[in-house]
Design an enzyme around this catalytic site. Structure first.
Site, short mmCIF file in Angstrom:
data_model
loop_
_atom_site.label_atom_id
_atom_site.label_comp_id
_atom_site.label_asym_id
_atom_site.label_seq_id
_atom_site.Cartn_x
_atom_site.Cartn_y
_atom_site.Cartn_z
N ASP B 381 0.87 -1.16 0.00
CA ASP B 381 0.00 0.00 0.00
C ASP B 381 0.92 1.22 0.00
O ASP B 381 2.10 1.11 0.30
CB ASP B 381 -0.84 -0.07 1.29
CG ASP B 381 -1.73 1.12 1.44
OD1 ASP B 381 -2.28 1.56 0.43
OD2 ASP B 381 -1.88 1.59 2.57
N ASP B 752 -1.52 -0.83 5.94
CA ASP B 752 -1.76 -0.33 7.28
C ASP B 752 -3.22 -0.05 7.57
O ASP B 752 -3.61 0.15 8.70
CB ASP B 752 -0.96 0.94 7.52
CG ASP B 752 -1.54 2.11 6.78
OD1 ASP B 752 -1.97 1.90 5.63
OD2 ASP B 752 -1.60 3.22 7.33
N ASP B 756 -6.67 -2.44 3.34
CA ASP B 756 -5.67 -3.43 2.96
C ASP B 756 -5.95 -4.80 3.55
O ASP B 756 -5.25 -5.76 3.24
CB ASP B 756 -4.28 -2.98 3.44
CG ASP B 756 -3.94 -1.61 2.92
OD1 ASP B 756 -4.15 -1.39 1.73
OD2 ASP B 756 -3.47 -0.77 3.71
#
Lengths: 355, 1105
Positions: B381, B752, B756
Site C-alpha cells: 500500500d 496499514d 488493505d
C-alpha cells in the site's frame, strides 16, 4: 572438523556492532522486548570455515593417528594364535555321508577323534570355542522365544507366553527353561588330551557373571526339559540350578550374526609349538539339515580380543585414503590456488543490476 | 430476508432470535476429545502414525514394544490438545466475562440490571459514558439535546478517532421518561458482517410519531464492542445479539496458511512413504520366499507346516512396522517448537521496535516464518505504509496564486498571511472550506487548546492549517459550528453532509450562514472529481496545472470549491436526498446520484497540497529488497501522478535511462487491450536488457484488464518486476494478490489500513503496519511491524534464517530416521529376512525422541551469514526464494548420506564385532552408539556458527547418551543390563567408534570442502569473505550512502518544468499522437508530457549531487 579460529568475536567479525544496533535500554517500556543476547540472537559464536590449511591438516592428523593404530591392531591380531578345525563332515563315517541327517538323528555312538597340531606357542588361558555357520540365532521367531522372567525367578515359572512352541509339554506341564533357544541347546562335547594326558577344560566362568548373578535364578531348576517328542539339543541335569548351567547361559546370549562362536571352556595351561592334541568329540548337534558348518576353535586372546584383522586393515585403509586425500588437496591447492571469499566470484558484482 | 424487531416487546422476539450469549468457543466439554482428535487425525501424517501404532498392538508382528510408538504419539497429541484446550478455556473465560457483565435494560417496562447474555432482540439497553456496547443497538435516545453521541470503534475497525452517532429523526424529542416505553418496529436486514452498512427502517407505534417511516443507517447504530464516549448516557434497541452481531459475524478462524517449506516437507514425506512401501513389498516378498525355502530347513525355528490364513501378510507387516520410523514422528514436534521460537525471535527483536511509539514487531501467526524468506512479490500500500500518513498542509493555489512555493510551507508564506489579513474574499472562502467542509470533531481541552478528532488525516491537516491561518474551528454544537476568525465568531449550521465515498471521491456539506441566512455548498475532493463540476465560465487550467505540479512533488492534492445555493433549489433537493437516504435498496448508489444533482456549477476556489512524508528508510529498504530479487507492486488508492512520484522517490522505479515506465490505460475494452498489447510488446523486447521496466495501471483499466484480458495481463504480471496500480479498490488489491498467487509466486502484502485487510488476508504472508490508520490491518495480519523499514529485517534476517534452519532441521530429521531404518533393513538381510529388530524398544524411542532431536533443536541459533553481511548482499536471499536449500535434490543428498552412513556403521560393526563378540545386545549398542557419534558430527559439520549452546547440545548430548545408557545398564531388570559397562571397557569398542566417525565423516568432509572451495555457492563465498574480512565488506557500503544524498535533494522546487525535453518516452511509441489518443478526450491532462517533466526534474536532482 576444523575450527579455524580462536573463539572469535560475536557474529560477523570486525565492526559488527554497527549502524543499526539501536537499542538504548534507557527508555524501557513494558511493551518493549527484553534485551538479552539470546533473544537478540547475538550470542557470541565462532564460525569455522573450511580453509585448505585446516582440511589438509585434519586429514593429515587422521593419517598420523590411524596408521599406528592400524599397525598395532594388526600386530595384536597376529599375536593371537588360533587353531580351527572344521569337523561337521569329517566326523560322519564315510558310508553315512550320503544321508547325514539320518545319521545325526540316529541314536548310537557318534564319537569322533580329531587331531590338532599346535604350530605356535599358545599362552594360557586358551579359549575353546565352537563355531556355527549359517545358524540364525537372530531369526525373529527364535530370538523372541524365551522367558527372562522364568529364567530369573522361580515364581514366574508359568510365564511362558513368549516361548511358543516350546512352552509346555504335550500333557500341559511347564517346561523350564522354555522356548526355542533353550530347547535347541548345543550338545556336541569335546575332551582334549595331549600326549595321552588328559587336558582339563575349565567350564566354570565361561558365562557372564552378571548373567549368573541376576539373569538366571539360583533356585530355578530345569523341569520337563527335552521331554517332549521332539528332542532339540542338550539335556540338562535337573538337580543343578540354572545359574550354574553355564553352557545354557552362554547359549542363551543369542548371537546377532549367522556365523558365531560360543565359549565352550578354557584350557588353563600353555600349549607349545609341536604339541599334538587329540580331541574326542561327540558329534550330536544337527547342522546338516540346513548345511551349517561346525568348527572347533582354540584361541588365545589379545587386548583387542580374538583374531580379527578387520580393524587393522580398515584403519590402515582409512589412514591411507586420508593421506591420499590430503595429498590431492595439497596438490590442487598448490597447482590451482583459489582465493577464499573473493568478491569477484559473486556474480552480482560482475554484472550489476542483473541477477 | 428481513428481520422485524419489535421494540420493547418482551414476548414476541424471544424465541425467534438468539440471546446475547457470546460464544467464541470451538469446543464444549463433551465434544472436546472427539472433535479435537478428529481434527488432528484429519492430517495424513497423524493418520499414518496412528495406523502404525495400532499395528504394533499385534504382538505377532511388532518388532518392538508398542510403547515406543504410543508414547511419543500420545505425547504429541496431548501437547496439541492441551494447547487447544487452553486456548479454548481462555476464550471461554473472556466470553463468560462479557456474558455476565451487568447492563441496564428494560424488562417488562421496568429498567433493571440484567446480565449481558440475557439481552434479547428488541430489548432497550441503557449505556453510560465509557460503557462497552454489549450488542448491536439502534440508537433511540441520548443525553445530548441534538441526539448525538460519540463512540470509539477501535475494537471494531481499529480506528481510534471518535465517531458521531445520531438518533433517528423519528426519535428526536422523545422525553427521557418516556423512552423506556417506546414501542415500534424496526425492519432491518438479516445479520451480515459489513460494519459500514446498515440499511433499515424504523416505525414507531402510537402514541409516538406514527406512520412516518424513518430511515436508519450505520450512523444510527451502536455496534457491539464499541465504547460510548463524551456522552452522559445513550439508549438503544438491540437488533442483533450474541454471535449474530456485526462483530460476531466478522469473527471467524482464518484459514490456516501452509508455507512452501511445509508443502515441500509434505511432498518429501509422501516420497519417503512410497519408498517405504516399495522396501516393505520387496522385503516382504523376499522374506516369504526365504521362509519357504530356507527357514523350513531350520529345525530350531520350528516353523509350523501349516500357518494361519494371514501367514503371507505377517512378514510384510513386520517390515512395515520396522520401516515405520522412516517417517520421523519427531519432525512434527520439532517443527512446531522451532517455529514457535522463530516467532518469538521476531517478537523479541529490539531492532524492530519502533522507537517513537515503542511498538515491537509481533508475529501473530507462528507457523509461517519460513515463507518470509521465500517471498517473491511484495504488494504494498502507499499511504501509511511507504509514507508516514502524517499529513501536513504545505502549499496551496488560490485563484491562480501559488502560495508556499518558495519556502515550502504555505503557513509561513507572507503573501498568504497578508492575504488573510486583508480579508481577500477568495482566500477567506478557501479557509472557510478548509475549516468546515469536514467531519472533524473539535474537543476543548482543559488548558484551552483544541484537539481535533478526525476520521481522515487530510481533513485534520486542513483544519489545523486553517487554524494556523486564524480561521479556528472552535466548537461543534450539534449541527452548529463555531468558527473563530480574527476574534470574531462566525456560526454555520450544517444542513446536510454529502459524504465521501471512494467512488465519488469528493465530499460536500450544505451549510447555512447563521448571520446572513445564506445557503452554501462547500465541496472538496480529488481534482478529477471536482474540476469537471466547475461552473462553465471558469478557467480550470491553472488549477489542473497546480494539481499536476503538486503531485509531481509527491504531494496529495485536494480541490476546494463552493457554490451559493438558492433556497428553493435546496429544498427541492433536500427532499430527494431524504428519500434516497431512506432507500432500502441500492442506497449508496441513489445517494451518489442525488448528490451529483447538487454538486455542479461549482466555483473552484483553489488547490490545497498536503504532504505525506516518506517514512524513514523506505528507499533503502525497497532498494535492498529489490536487490534481493523481490518484485514490488504498489497498490494505492491515490492518483497516478502522486503514486509515480512517490514510487520514484522511494526507489520503486529507477529514473531514466535505467528505468522505464509503461502506461496502461483506456476507458473502453479496446483501448485497454491495445495499450496492454503495446506494453507487453515493449516488455518482451526489454526483458533481455538490464533495465527496470515498470507498468502503471489505474483501477478502471485494471478492472477491464482483469475481466476481459486476463491472460494478457497474467503474462504482463509474469514479465514485469514492478507495477504501480493506482486508484484501486480493496477488492482489486485482493484480486491482484490472487492473480500473483495463481502464477505460483509467494506473495507478501503489506498495508496499514482497513482497505488493505483483504489483500493482507489473501496473500501468503500478510504484514500489517501498526500505524495511524488504526490497528485493523495489523490485527488481520500475520506479522505486524511499526515501520515499513523493518520489513527488510523481517525478510532478510528472520525470514532467511527461519528458512535455512527449517530446511536443515527437516532434512536432518529424515536423515537420522533413514539412517537407523537402513541399518534395520541391512540387519534383516542377515537375520533370515524375518524382521528382527536390531535395537531394543527403549533405544529406538530414545533415538528419535531424545538423542537426535536435542542437538538439532539448538540449530535454531545457527546463522550461516551474519545479519550485516546479509544486509549488504541481499542477493543471497535468492537461495531461499528458489528453495535451494530444501528441494528434492538436496533431499536426495541427505538420503544418500544416510545410506552411506548406514553402510559404514553396519559394515564396520558386523566385522569388528564378529565371531565370539557377536552378541545381540552388545552389537545393538555398538551400532547405536555408532549412529549417535555420526549424527553428532553431522550436526557439527552442518552447523555454521557455534554458540555455547550448540556446543552444549551437540557434545552434551553425546555425553548424555552414555550417561543414560549407563543408568539403564545398571538396572538388573533391563535387557541391556551391564552391556554398556562391558562395552566401555573394551578398547575395540572405542577403536570401532573412532573408525566409524572417520570413515563416515571423511568423505563427507572431503566432498564438502571440495564444493566449498572449488564450486562455492554464493553463501560459501560470503562466509569466507566474512571470516577473512576481505574487501567485500566495503564494497557493499557504497550504494546505500549515495542514495541518502539523493533523498536530501529530492524535494527541490520545480521551476519551469515544461522547458525540459521528454526523456521518459515509451520505447514503442509509433507516434506521439497514438499515445495521446489512447488517453481519451476526457483525460484532464497529458500524461505524456507530465511524465517527461517529472523525470527531468528527477534527473536534474541526480545531477546536482
Amino acid at each position: 572438523m576444523n575450527s579455524n579460529n580462536t573463539p572469535s568475536s560475536s557474529a560477523g567479525g570486525p565492526g559488527s556492532a554497527a549502524a543499526d544496533s539501536t537499542a538504548p535500554p534507557t527508555t524501557r517500556n513494558s511493551k518493549r522486548p527484553k534485551y538479552s543476547r539470546f533473544t537478540q540472537q547475538e550470542l557470541p559464536a565462532c564460525k569455522p570455515i573450511l580453509t585448505p590449511k585446516w582440511v589438509i591438516s585434519a586429514f593429515m592428523l587422521v593419517t598420523v593417528i590411524f596408521i599406528p593404530i592400524g599397525v598395532a591392531s594388526l600386530f595384536a591380531s597376529h599375536d593371537v594364535v588360533e587353531i580351527i578345525d572344521r569337523y561337521e563332515t569329517d566326523c560322519i563315517p564315510e558310508d553315512s555321508r550320503k544321508d547325514k541327517i539320518a545319521y545325526i538323528q540316529s541314536s548310537g555312538d557318534k564319537t569322533c577323534n580329531r587331531i590338532l597340531n599346535v604350530t605356535k606357542h599358545m599362552k594360557h588361558p586358551i579359549y575353546v570355542y565352537y563355531q556355527l555357520d549359517n545358524y540364525y540365532q537372530n531369526h525373529r521367531r527364535y530370538v523372541k522365544s524365551r522367558s527372562d522372567q522364568q529364567l530369573r525367578d522361580r515364581d514366574s515359572e508359568n510365564d511362558t507366553s513368549a516361548c511358543k512352541p516350546e512352552d509346555k509339554t504335550a500333557n500341559g506341564s511347564t517346561i523350564v527353561p522354555c522356548g526355542l533357544i533353550a530347547w535347541s541347546l548345543f550338545n556336541d562335547s569335546y575332551s582334549f588330551s595331549r600326549n595321552n594326558q588328559n587336558l582339563s577344560v575349565n567350564k566354570h566362568g565361561i558365562s557372564w557373571k552378571s548373567d549368573r548373578d541376576h539373569k538366571f535364578g539360583k533356585d530355578v531348576f530345569p523341569k520337563n526339559f527335552q521331554s517332549g517328542g521332539l528332542i532339540g539339543g542338550k539335556h540338562l541335569n535337573e538337580s543343578i540350578p540354572l545359574s550354574e548351567q553355564e553352557d545354557l547361559i552362554v547359549w542363551m546370549r543369542t548371537a546377532a550374526l549367522p556365523t558365531f562362536r560360543k565359549l565352550y571352556g578354557k584350557i588353563e595351561v600353555d600349549l607349545v609349538a609341536g604339541d599334538v592334541i587329540n580331541v574326542t568329540l561327540q558329534n550330536n548337534y544337527n547342522t546338516y539339515s540346513f548345511n551349517g558348518k561346525k568348527k572347533l576353535v582354540l584361541s588365545t586372546t589379545s587386548w583387542l580380543g580374538g583374531k580379527n584383522d578387520f580393524l587393522g586393515i580398515a584403519y590402515l585403509t582409512v589412514g591411507g585414503l586420508c593421506f591420499f586425500l590430503a595429498m590431492v588437496f595439497t596438490i590442487i591447492y598448490l597447482v590451482k590456488p583459489r582465493r577464499l571469499g573473493d568478491p569477484s566470484y559473486l556474480s552480482w558484482n560482475r554484472n550489476p543490476g542483473g541477477h | 430476508m428481513k428481520r422485524c424487531v419489535y421494540i420493547n416487546d418482551d414476548d414476541l422476539s424471544h424465541d425467534i432470535y438468539c440471546d446475547n450469549r457470546i460464544s467464541n468457543r470451538k469446543y464444549t466439554v463433551w465434544n472436546f476429545l472427539p472433535k479435537n482428535l478428529w481434527e488432528q487425525f484429519s492430517r495424513f501424517m497423524n493418520q499414518y502414525f496412528l495406523l502404525i501404532a495400532c499395528l504394533q498392538l499385534w504382538s505377532l508382528i511388532t518388532p518392538v514394544n508398542p510403547a515406543s510408538t504410543w508414547g511419543p504419539l500420545i505425547l504429541i497429541f496431548a501437547v496439541s490438545a492441551t494447547k487447544e484446550a487452553w486456548d479454548d478455556y481462555n476464550r471461554y473465560l473472556s466470553d463468560k466475562k462479557a456474558n455476565e457483565k451487568e447492563v441496564w435494560a428494560v424488562r417488562h417496562g421496568v429498567k433493571k440490571h440484567i446480565q449481558a447474555q440475557d439481552i434479547h432482540v428488541g430489548n432497550m439497553v441503557w449505556l453510560r459514558e465509557n460503557d462497552e456496547v454489549p450488542c448491536d443497538l439502534v440508537l433511540i435516545g441520548t443525553s445530548d439535546p441534538q441526539g448525538l453521541c460519540y463512540v470509539e470503534t477501535a475494537a471494531l475497525d481499529g480506528e481510534t478517532d471518535l465517531k458521531t452517532r445520531v438518533i433517528p429523526s423519528a426519535c428526536m424529542g422523545i422525553d427521557f421518561d418516556l423512552l423506556h416505553k417506546v414501542k415500534g418496529l424496526i425492519e432491518c436486514p438479516e445479520p451480515d458482517k459489513d460494519i459500514r452498512r446498515f440499511d433499515a427502517n424504523l416505525r414507531l407505534f402510537p402514541p409516538f410519531l406514527d406512520n412516518d417511516v424513518c430511515p436508519i443507517t450505520i450512523k444510527n447504530t451502536l455496534l457491539q464492542s464499541c465504547y460510548l464516549r463524551n456522552t452522559e448516557w445513550a439508549c438503544g434497541v438491540a437488533v442483533y445479539t450474541g454471535n449474530e452481531t456485526k462483530l460476531g459475524m466478522t469473527r471467524g478462524v482464518p484459514e490456516p496458511k501452509l508455507t512452501a517449506v511445509d508443502a515441500m516437507i509434505d511432498k518429501l514425506t509422501g516420497a519417503i512413504f512410497v519408498f517405504q512401501l516399495v522396501v516393505v513389498m520387496v522385503l516382504g516378498v523376499a522374506g516369504n520366499i526365504w521362509k519357504d525355502t530356507e527357514a523350513r530347513k531350520l529345525w530350531y525355528v520350528e516353523y509350523p507346516t501349516k500357518g494361519p490364513w494371514y501367514e503371507l501378510l505377517v512378514i510384510p507387516l513386520r517390515f512395515e512396522l520396522l520401516c515405520s520410523i522412516m517417517i520421523p514422528i519427531s519432525i512434527k514436534v520439532s517443527l512446531d517448537l522451532v517455529k514457535g521460537l522463530y516467532a518469538k525471535f521476531i517478537d523479541w527483536d529490539n531492532k524492530m521496535v519502533d522507537q517513537e511509539t515503542s511498538t515491537p514487531a509481533h508475529a501473530a501467526n507462528t507457523a509461517i516464518s519460513e515463507d518470509l524468506g521465500q517471498v517473491e512479490y511484495i504488494l504494498t500500500d502507499k499511504t501509511g505504509t511507504l509514507t508516514e500518513n502524517q499529513m501536513i498542509f504545505k502549499r496551496c493555489c488560490i485563484s491562480g496564486t501559488f502560495y508556499g512555493n518558495e519556502i515550502g510551507d504555505a503557513l509561513k508564506d507572507e503573501d498568504l498571511v497578508n492575504a488573510v489579513a486583508t480579508r481577500s474574499p477568495d482566500v477567506i472562502h478557501f479557509l472557510t472550506v478548509m475549516a468546515i467542509c469536514n467531519t472533524v470533531v473539535p474537543i476543548q481541552r482543559q488548558n484551552g487548546t483544541i484537539l481535533y478528532k478526525a476520521q481522515s488525516q487530510d481533513e485534520e491537516a486542513l483544519v489545523h492549517a486553517a487554524a494556523g491561518l486564524h480561521m479556528v474551528f472552535v466548537k461543534k454544537n450539534g449541527n452548529v459550528l463555531d468558527i473563530n476568525f480574527n476574534a470574531s465568531v462566525i456560526q454555520y449550521e450544517v444542513l446536510d453532509t454529502l459524504e465521501f465515498t471512494s467512488d465519488r471521491k469528493r465530499m460536500s456539506v450544505v451549510v447555512k450562514d447563521c448571520q446572513s441566512g445564506k445557503l452554501f455548498l462547500l465541496s472538496k475532493g480529488a481534482d478529477e472529481a471536482i474540476l469537471p463540476c466547475a461552473s462553465t465560465g471558469q478557467q480550470t487550467r491553472t488549477f489542473s496545472e497546480a494539481v499536476e505540479q503538486y503531485s509531481q512533488l509527491g504531494l496529495r492534492t485536494l480541490c476546494l470549491a463552493w457554490r451559493e445555493l438558492e433556497e428553493d433549489e435546496y429544498q427541492e433537493w433536500s427532499l430527494m436526498f431524504k428519500e434516497a437516504n431512506s432507500a432500502l435498496v441500492d442506497r449508496d448508489w441513489r445517494i451518489a446520484e442525488v448528490c451529483q444533482r447538487l454538486e455542479h456549477h461549482l466555483q473552484i476556489l483553489g488547490v490545497a497540497a498536503i504532504e505525506d512524508r516518506l517514512q524513514d528508510g523506505v528507499p533503502e529498504t525497497i532498494e535492498t529488497l529489490r536487490k534481493a530479487g523481490i518484485n514490488f507492486w504498489m497498490l494505492t488508492g491515490d492518483k497516478q501522478n502522486t503514486a509515480i512520484q512517490i514510487a520514484l522517490s522511494c526507489n520503486f522505479v529507477s529514473p531514466e535511462p535505467k528505468g522505464q515506465l509503461l502506461l496502461i490505460n483506456g476507458k473502453t475494452g479496446d483501448e485497454v487491450r491495445q495499450s496492454l498489447e503495446r506494453v507487453l510488446l515493449t516488455m518482451r523486447i526489454t526483458s533481455s536488457e538490464p533495465k527496470d521496466v515498470a507498468f502503471v495501471i489505474d483501477g478502471w483499466a485494471l478492472e477491464i484488464a482483469l475481466k476481459h484480458h486476463h491472460k494478457a495481463f497474467m503474462e504482463l504480471a509474469l514479465l514485469s518486476k514492478t507495477a504501480i496500480c493506482c486508484r484501486v479498490t480493496p477488492s482489486q488489491k485482493a484480486q491482484l494478490v490472487e492473480l500473483l498467487k495463481s502464477c505460483e509466486y509467494r506473495t507478501l502484502a503489506i498495508g496499514d489500513g482497513g482497505n488493505d485487510v483483504r489483500m493482507i488476508q489473501q496473500a501468503h504472508i500478510g504484514v500489517g503496519i501498526s500505524g495511524r490508520e488504526g490497528l485493523q490491518a495489523a490485527r488481520a495480519a500475520d506479522y505486524s511491524i511499526g515501520k515499513f523499514r523493518f520489513l527488510k529485517r523481517l525478510i532478510l534476517v528472520h525470514g532467511r534464517y527461519s528458512y535455512n534452519r527449517t530446511a536443515f532441521l527437516s532434512q536432518y530429521s529424515f536423515y537420522k530416521s533413514l539412517l537407523i531404518c537402513f541399518i534395520q533393513i541391512f540387519f534383516s538381510l542377515i537375520s533370515g529376512v524375518s524382521g528382527t529388530s536390531l535395537f531394543n524398544s527403549v533405544s529406538l524411542m530414545a533415538y528419535n525422541v531424545f538423542y537426535t532431536s536435542v542437538p538439532v533443536l539448538v540449530n535454531v541459533l545457527d546463522k550461516d551469514l551474519s545479519e550485516r553481511t546479509v544486509m549488504q548482499h541481499p542477493q543471497i536471499l535468492f537461495y531461499c526464494q528458489a528453495g535451494r536449500l530444501l528441494n528434492p535434490s538436496t533431499f536426495a543428498g541427505w538420503f544418500g548420506r544416510s545410506l552411506f552412513h548406514a553402510i559404514v556403521v553396519f559394515v564396520i560393526c558386523i566385522h569388528s564385532y564378529a565371531f565370539e563378540k557377536s552378541e545381540m545386545e552388545e552389537l545393538s549398542m555398538v551400532v547405536l552408539s555408532g549412529c549417535i557419534w555420526l549424527q553428532a558430527f553431522v550436526v557439527a559439520l552442518e552447523t555454521n556458527s557455534f554458540t555455547i549452546l550448540q556446543h552444549l547440545a551437540i557434545w552434551g548430548n553425546l555425553v548424555a547418551f552414555y550417561v543414560i545408557n549407563w543408568i539403564v545398564s545398571a538396572l538388573p531388570s533391563s535387557g541391556m543390563y551391564t552391556i554398556m559397562f562391558r562395552l566401555c571397557r573394551q578398547p575395540s569398542y572405542w577403536i570401532t567408534m573412532f573408525l566409524i566417525v572417520v570413515a563416515g565423516m571423511g568423505p563427507v568432509l572431503a566432498l564438502k570442502y571440495f564444493r566449498y572451495t572449488y564450486r562455492p555457492s554464493k553463501i560459501n563465498i560470503l562466509r569466507q569473505a566474512e571470516r577473512l574480512g576481505g574487501p567485500i565488506l566495503s564494497l557493499g557500503n557504497i550504494e546505500p550512502q549515495s542514495r541518502a544524498f539523493e533523498k536530501e535533494v529530492s524535494p527541490l522546487s520545480i521551476s519551469q518544468p515544461k522547458s525540459r525535453s521528454p526523456v521518459y518516452e515509451p520505447l514503442l511509441s509509433d507516434s506521439p499522437n497514438a499515445i495521446r489518443r489512447s488517453f481519451g478526450p476526457g483525460a484532464p491532462f497529458d500524461f505524456f508530457q507530465s511524465q517527461s517533466r517529472l523525470s527531468s526534474s528527477y534527473a536534474r536532482n541526480c545531477k546536482d549531487n
